[in-house]
Design a protein around this motif. Structure first.
Motif, PDB file in Angstrom:
ATOM      1  N   PHE A 190       0.618  -1.186  -0.199  1.00 61.26           N
ATOM      2  CA  PHE A 190       0.250  -0.033  -0.276  1.00 61.26           C
ATOM      3  C   PHE A 190       0.942   1.228  -0.263  1.00 61.26           C
ATOM      4  O   PHE A 190       2.023   0.819   0.116  1.00 61.26           O
ATOM      5  CB  PHE A 190      -1.182  -0.055   1.289  1.00 61.26           C
ATOM      6  CG  PHE A 190      -0.453   0.066   2.728  1.00 61.26           C
ATOM      7  CD1 PHE A 190       0.005   1.439   3.161  1.00 61.26           C
ATOM      8  CD2 PHE A 190       0.537  -0.877   3.424  1.00 61.26           C
ATOM      9  CE1 PHE A 190       0.973   1.631   4.524  1.00 61.26           C
ATOM     10  CE2 PHE A 190       0.637  -0.540   4.520  1.00 61.26           C
ATOM     11  CZ  PHE A 190       1.658   0.782   4.939  1.00 61.26           C
ATOM     12  N   ASN A 238     -14.163  -4.257  -1.333  1.00 64.06           N
ATOM     13  CA  ASN A 238     -13.810  -4.175  -0.401  1.00 64.06           C
ATOM     14  C   ASN A 238     -12.971  -2.405  -0.575  1.00 64.06           C
ATOM     15  O   ASN A 238     -12.205  -2.326   0.766  1.00 64.06           O
ATOM     16  CB  ASN A 238     -13.612  -5.147   0.557  1.00 64.06           C
ATOM     17  CG  ASN A 238     -14.640  -5.935   0.670  1.00 64.06           C
ATOM     18  OD1 ASN A 238     -15.129  -5.845   1.629  1.00 64.06           O
ATOM     19  ND2 ASN A 238     -13.433  -6.696   1.002  1.00 64.06           N
ATOM     20  N   ASN A 290     -10.058  -2.531  -1.531  1.00 64.85           N
ATOM     21  CA  ASN A 290      -8.307  -3.191  -1.624  1.00 64.85           C
ATOM     22  C   ASN A 290      -7.794  -2.237  -3.529  1.00 64.85           C
ATOM     23  O   ASN A 290      -9.065  -2.126  -3.881  1.00 64.85           O
ATOM     24  CB  ASN A 290      -8.634  -4.474  -1.970  1.00 64.85           C
ATOM     25  CG  ASN A 290      -9.513  -4.937  -0.851  1.00 64.85           C
ATOM     26  OD1 ASN A 290      -9.474  -4.855   0.182  1.00 64.85           O
ATOM     27  ND2 ASN A 290      -8.838  -6.655  -1.044  1.00 64.85           N
ATOM     28  N   TRP A 311      -7.744   0.745  -3.394  1.00 62.97           N
ATOM     29  CA  TRP A 311      -7.749   1.756  -4.077  1.00 62.97           C
ATOM     30  C   TRP A 311      -7.630   3.663  -4.163  1.00 62.97           C
ATOM     31  O   TRP A 311      -6.499   2.703  -2.800  1.00 62.97           O
ATOM     32  CB  TRP A 311      -9.422   1.944  -3.473  1.00 62.97           C
ATOM     33  CG  TRP A 311     -10.855   1.138  -4.648  1.00 62.97           C
ATOM     34  CD1 TRP A 311     -10.942  -0.126  -4.477  1.00 62.97           C
ATOM     35  CD2 TRP A 311     -11.834   1.933  -4.577  1.00 62.97           C
ATOM     36  NE1 TRP A 311     -11.262  -0.359  -5.516  1.00 62.97           N
ATOM     37  CE2 TRP A 311     -12.679   0.081  -5.352  1.00 62.97           C
ATOM     38  CE3 TRP A 311     -12.662   3.033  -3.824  1.00 62.97           C
ATOM     39  CZ2 TRP A 311     -13.956   0.522  -5.554  1.00 62.97           C
ATOM     40  CZ3 TRP A 311     -14.201   2.789  -4.262  1.00 62.97           C
ATOM     41  CH2 TRP A 311     -15.165   1.757  -5.010  1.00 62.97           C
ATOM     42  N   VAL A 324      -7.461   6.888  -2.079  1.00 63.32           N
ATOM     43  CA  VAL A 324      -8.041   7.846  -1.030  1.00 63.32           C
ATOM     44  C   VAL A 324      -7.132   8.991  -0.948  1.00 63.32           C
ATOM     45  O   VAL A 324      -6.456   9.047  -0.873  1.00 63.32           O
ATOM     46  CB  VAL A 324      -8.050   6.798   0.189  1.00 63.32           C
ATOM     47  CG1 VAL A 324      -8.897   5.600  -0.363  1.00 63.32           C
ATOM     48  CG2 VAL A 324      -7.256   6.590   0.629  1.00 63.32           C
ATOM     49  N   ARG A 369      -7.030  11.639   3.798  1.00 61.37           N
ATOM     50  CA  ARG A 369      -6.407  10.393   4.509  1.00 61.37           C
ATOM     51  C   ARG A 369      -5.469  11.211   6.048  1.00 61.37           C
ATOM     52  O   ARG A 369      -4.278  10.637   4.807  1.00 61.37           O
ATOM     53  CB  ARG A 369      -7.414   9.534   4.703  1.00 61.37           C
ATOM     54  CG  ARG A 369      -6.813   8.359   5.774  1.00 61.37           C
ATOM     55  CD  ARG A 369      -7.422   7.110   5.318  1.00 61.37           C
ATOM     56  NE  ARG A 369      -6.597   6.146   4.863  1.00 61.37           N
ATOM     57  CZ  ARG A 369      -7.162   5.331   4.500  1.00 61.37           C
ATOM     58  NH1 ARG A 369      -8.232   4.912   4.338  1.00 61.37           N
ATOM     59  NH2 ARG A 369      -5.730   4.846   3.325  1.00 61.37           N
ATOM     60  N   GLU A 422     -11.474   8.895   4.897  1.00 62.50           N
ATOM     61  CA  GLU A 422     -10.848   9.804   3.832  1.00 62.50           C
ATOM     62  C   GLU A 422     -12.177  10.205   3.160  1.00 62.50           C
ATOM     63  O   GLU A 422     -12.948  10.407   3.971  1.00 62.50           O
ATOM     64  CB  GLU A 422     -10.340   8.669   2.648  1.00 62.50           C
ATOM     65  CG  GLU A 422     -12.001   7.876   2.387  1.00 62.50           C
ATOM     66  CD  GLU A 422     -11.446   6.254   2.849  1.00 62.50           C
ATOM     67  OE1 GLU A 422     -12.150   5.637   3.621  1.00 62.50           O
ATOM     68  OE2 GLU A 422     -10.603   6.415   4.240  1.00 62.50           O
ATOM     69  N   ALA A 458     -12.379   8.623  -2.776  1.00 64.43           N
ATOM     70  CA  ALA A 458     -11.802   7.425  -2.805  1.00 64.43           C
ATOM     71  C   ALA A 458     -11.960   6.909  -4.494  1.00 64.43           C
ATOM     72  O   ALA A 458     -13.249   7.549  -5.751  1.00 64.43           O
ATOM     73  CB  ALA A 458     -11.834   6.598  -2.530  1.00 64.43           C
ATOM     74  N   THR A 478      -3.422   5.026  -0.612  1.00 69.21           N
ATOM     75  CA  THR A 478      -4.337   3.731  -1.288  1.00 69.21           C
ATOM     76  C   THR A 478      -3.979   2.199  -0.357  1.00 69.21           C
ATOM     77  O   THR A 478      -3.851   2.629   0.567  1.00 69.21           O
ATOM     78  CB  THR A 478      -3.154   3.013  -2.279  1.00 69.21           C
ATOM     79  OG1 THR A 478      -2.350   2.087  -1.622  1.00 69.21           O
ATOM     80  CG2 THR A 478      -3.129   3.626  -3.501  1.00 69.21           C
ATOM     81  N   ASN A 479      -5.523   1.696  -0.402  1.00 71.41           N
ATOM     82  CA  ASN A 479      -5.839   1.088   0.438  1.00 71.41           C
ATOM     83  C   ASN A 479      -4.653   0.124  -0.142  1.00 71.41           C
ATOM     84  O   ASN A 479      -5.072  -0.449  -0.753  1.00 71.41           O
ATOM     85  CB  ASN A 479      -7.469   0.418   0.810  1.00 71.41           C
ATOM     86  CG  ASN A 479      -7.797   1.304   0.898  1.00 71.41           C
ATOM     87  OD1 ASN A 479      -7.679   2.115   1.691  1.00 71.41           O
ATOM     88  ND2 ASN A 479      -9.050   1.916   0.433  1.00 71.41           N
TER      89      ASN A 479
END
Length: 604
Positions: free
Chosen positions: A513, A539, A541, A543, A545, A548, A558, A561, A580-581
C-alpha cells in the motif's frame, strides 16, 4: 600604535590565498580600523567568514563595507557570491549587475552573474552571458562547464555534450567535464558509457566523493550490484565523512535488504561530524527507528552548534512527535518559532505539526497560514493547512483547497479503448523488467513493493517517449478547462505548458500500500494504472483515497476514493493527501506516477 595598512593588507591577502581564514578574521578584529583603509579589507574579512560558514556574520561585514566603499565592484561581487550561498539568488543577481555597471568588462562578474541566472532557472539569460564570455575566451574551462550545466538543466543534452567534448579536447583529464559527460550518458540510460567516463575521471588521481557516488549509481542502474557496493565502500574508505556516499550506500543496501544497511554510517558518528548525525537521524526517522534518532538528536541539540541548531531542533521535535510525546515536541521548537523567517521555517512547521497532534487546531491554522505566506510554492504546507481547516470544521476553506469533484480528473490515457489497452499491455511488459529491488525505498510512502530509480519519463525508450507525450496531452487538456484564481496554490499557477520534475513506477506486492502523503515539490501530480489486481472490485482494496492525513495523533477518514482501472490516468493537485488501501492477494498493482510544474516556473 599606528596602523600600517601597507604591511597588514598584503599579509591579509597572503593569508587568505593560503586558506588561513582564521588569521584573516583575527587580524582584522585586532585592528578594527584597518577595515576603513581599503575596500579589500572588508572583502577579505567577509570572504573569510563565508569560507568558515559564518554566513550571517559575513553578510553584515559586506554590508558595512559597501557603506564605506559604495563603488567597490570587487566588494559587490564578493557580496553577490555570499548571497548565492545563502540562497538569496535575486539579490545576488542585483549585486553582480551593479558590479558590472562599475566595471563592465570584468570577466569574473559576468561569470558569476551567469551562475546566479542558472540557480534562478533563468536559462536564456545564463546562456547569453556564457556566449559573451566564450567570445573572449573560447576554451575557458569554467565557462564551458557552466554552459554545459545550463544546457543539461534545460534538457539540451546533445548541445551540452558538444561543449564538454570541446573542453576534453584540450583538457582530456578534466575531472568535472568527464563527470558531467558521464551524468549525461547516465541520464539517457547509456550506463556502460557513463561507467567508462567515471572510471576515466577516477584514473586521473583526482578522485572526489561525487565521482565514487556517480560510478556506484551507474553500476546499480546497470544491474551490477556487486560492483556498486564495492564502489561505495571504496569511496567511503577514501571519503569517510561524505554525507552523499553514506546516504546513497544506505539507500541501496536498504532496498536490496542487506543486513545492517546503516552500519557503515553508524561507525562514523560523532559530535565532530554533525552533518553525518543529521544524515543518520534523517534515515532513522524515515525507517521509523525513532528511538535511535532521538539519542543522537538530543546530543546534537545539547552541543548547541550554531549552524545546526535549527535542523537538529526541528528533527528532534519530529522524532518526539512520532514517539507520542507531543508536549515536548512542541516545547522543543516553540520559542525559536515565535518570530519566523525563511531560515527558522522548519521550526514553525514542526510547531504546526505538534499543534495538530495536540488537537490545538485553531492555533495550527494560524501558524500554517503564516507558513504558507512565507513559502507559498511548497505544496506540503498547503496540505497541512487544509488538514487544519478540516479539523476546525471550516468546510468552506477546506473545499477551496480540496474540491475533489473539480480538481481530480480521471480519464483513459488514450481515447480509443483498443489502442489504450494494447499500449498499456506493452508498457506493463517493459516496466516489469525495471523492478529489481527487494523492498521499498527509504522515506517513500510505499510499503511492501518496489519503485524504480531515476526519472522514468526521461528515458529514451520508445514506449516511454509515447507515454510522456500522452500524459502531457491529458494534463494540458485538464488544466485548460480550469479558471485562474489569485492566491490559490493550484489555480494561481495555471499555464498552458508543463514540465515533468519527477516520474517513477511502483509495483505493489501482497499487503502492499501507500501511506497517505503529498508531493511538496510538485504542483500537479498523477498516476497511471498499468496493472490492476481483480480484488479492487472488493472492499475498496487497492483504491486510491484522498483526504486521510498521516499525522501522529490525528485521525480523519478519507473524503474521496477512486477505484483503479487499467489504462486510466488520475490527475490531482500535489498538495492533496493521497494514499492507497492495501492489496491482499498475490496479484501485483503496477503504476506510473509523476509530478508536474508549470513550464514558466521550471524553465525560468
Amino acid at each position: 600604535m599606528q596602523l600600517q595598512p601597507h604591511i597588514i593588507i598584503p599579509n591579509l591577502i597572503n593569508a587568505f590565498n593560503k586558506g588561513d581564514f582564521l588569521l584573516v578574521i583575527n587580524t582584522v578584529k585586532q585592528n578594527a580600523a584597518i577595515a576603513r583603509a581599503d575596500a579589500v579589507v572588508p572583502q577579505l574579512y567577509g570572504s573569510a567568514m563565508r569560507k568558515i560558514g559564518r554566513l550571517d556574520d559575513a553578510a553584515k561585514i559586506f554590508e558595512k563595507g559597501l557603506k564605506l566603499f559604495p563603488q567597490s565592484s570587487d566588494l559587490m561581487n564578493s557580496y553577490g557570491n555570499l548571497l548565492l550561498d545563502k540562497g538569496q539568488t535575486h539579490k545576488a543577481i542585483l549585486w553582480f549587475t551593479k558590479a558590472l555597471k562599475v566595471k563592465p568588462g570584468a570577466f569574473d562578474y559576468k561569470y558569476n552573474l551567469a551562475r546566479a541566472f542558472l540557480v534562478s532557472k533563468r536559462y536564456k539569460d545564463a546562456e547569453m552571458q556564457c556566449h559573451d564570455l566564450l567570445k573572449r575566451e573560447p576554451i575557458k574551462s569554467t565557462v564551458l562547464l557552466l554552459i554545459a550545466s545550463i544546457l543539461i538543466e534545460n534538457k539540451r543534452d546533445a548541445e551540452a555534450e558538444r561543449y564538454l567534448k570541446k573542453l576534453l579536447e584540450t583538457e582530456p583529464k578534466n575531472v568535472k567535464a568527464l563527470n558531467n559527460l558521464g551524468n549525461i550518458k547516465r541520464r539517457n540510460n547509456q550506463f556502460n558509457e557513463a561507467i567508462l567516463l567515471y572510471k576515466k575521471a577516477l584514473s586521473t588521481g583526482q578522485s572526489t566523493a561525487e565521482l565514487f557516488q556517480n560510478l556506484a549509481a551507474a553500476f546499480a542502474l546497470n544491474g551490477l550490484l556487486d560492483e556498486a557496493f564495492a564502489t561505495y565502500k571504496e569511496g567511503l574508505t577514501t571519503f569517510p565523512d561524505s554525507v552523499g556516499l553514506h546516504k546513497e550506500y544506505a539507500h541501496l543496501a536498504w532496498v536490496q535488504n542487506v543486513e545492517a544497511p546503516f552500519a557503515l554510517l553508524e561507525k562514523n558518528l560523532s559530535l565532530d561530524k554533525p552533518d553525518l548525525i543529521l544524515a543518520y537521524t534523517e534515515l532513522m526517522i524515515r525507517v521509523e527507528e525513532f528511538d535511535k534518532a532521538k539519542v543522537w538528536l538530543e546530543k546534537l541539540v545539547e552541543a548547541k552548534l550554531p549552524s545546526y541548531q535549527i535542523a537538529a531542533a526541528a528533527s528532534l521535535s519530529n522524532t518526539l512527535r512520532e514517539l507520542g510525546d507531543f508536549d515536548r515536541a512542541l516545547a522543543t521548537v516553540s520559542v525559536n518559532a515565535s518570530k519566523p523567517t525563511v531560515e527558522t521555517l522548519p521550526l514553525l512547521i514542526e510547531k504546526s505539526y505538534a499543534l495538530l497532534s495536540l488537537k490545538r487546531y485553531k492555533e495550527a491554522v494560524k501558524a500554517l497560514e503564516l507558513v504558507c505566506r512565507i513559502a507559498p510554492f511548497n505544496q506540503g504546507y498547503w496540505t497541512l493547512l487544509s488538514t487544519a481547516y478540516k479539523a476546525c470544521g471550516n468546510e468552506q476553506k477546506y473545499s477551496e483547497l480540496c474540491n475533489y469533484q473539480k480538481f481530480v480528473e480521471v480519464t483513459p490515457l488514450f481515447e480509443s479503448e483498443g489502442s489504450n489497452l494494447s499500449f498499456i499491455e506493452a508498457l506493463e511488459a517493459h516496466l516489469n523488467t525495471l523492478h529489481n529491488n527487494e523492498r521499498h525505498p527509504i522515506g517513500q510512502s510505499l510499503r511492501n513493493g518496489s519503485q524504480t530509480f531515476e526519472n522514468l519519463l526521461e528515458a529514451e525508450h520508445d514506449l516511454i517517449k509515447a507515454l510522456k507525450i500522452a500524459i502531457e496531452d491529458r494534463a494540458t487538456s485538464f488544466l485548460s478547462a480550469l479558471l485562474s484564481q489569485k492566491k490559490h496554490p493550484f489555480l494561481s499557477r495555471l499555464h498552458p505548458d508543463v514540465n515533468f520534475i519527477g516520474s517513477w513506477s511502483v509495483r505493489l506486492r501482497k499487503k502492499g500500500f501507500h501511506k497517505s502523503h503529498y508531493h511538496s515539490e510538485g504542483w500537479l501530480s498523477g498516476v497511471l494504472y498499468v496493472d490492476v489486481p481483480s480484488e479492487v472490485e472488493q472492499n475498496g482494496n487497492g483504491w486510491l483515497v484522498f483526504g486521510r492525513p498521516d499525522i501522529t495523533g490525528v485521525t480523519m477518514v478519507e473524503d474521496f476514493a477512486i477505484k483503479p482501472k487499467k489504462g486510466n490516468l488520475v490527475l490531482f493537485p500535489s498538495y492533496m493527501w493521497h494514499g492507497t488501501n492495501p492489496i491482499l492477494t498475490d496479484e501485483q498493482r503496477l503504476t506510473v506516477a509523476f509530478d508536474i510544474v508549470p513550464a514558466n516556473e521550471s524553465q525560468g
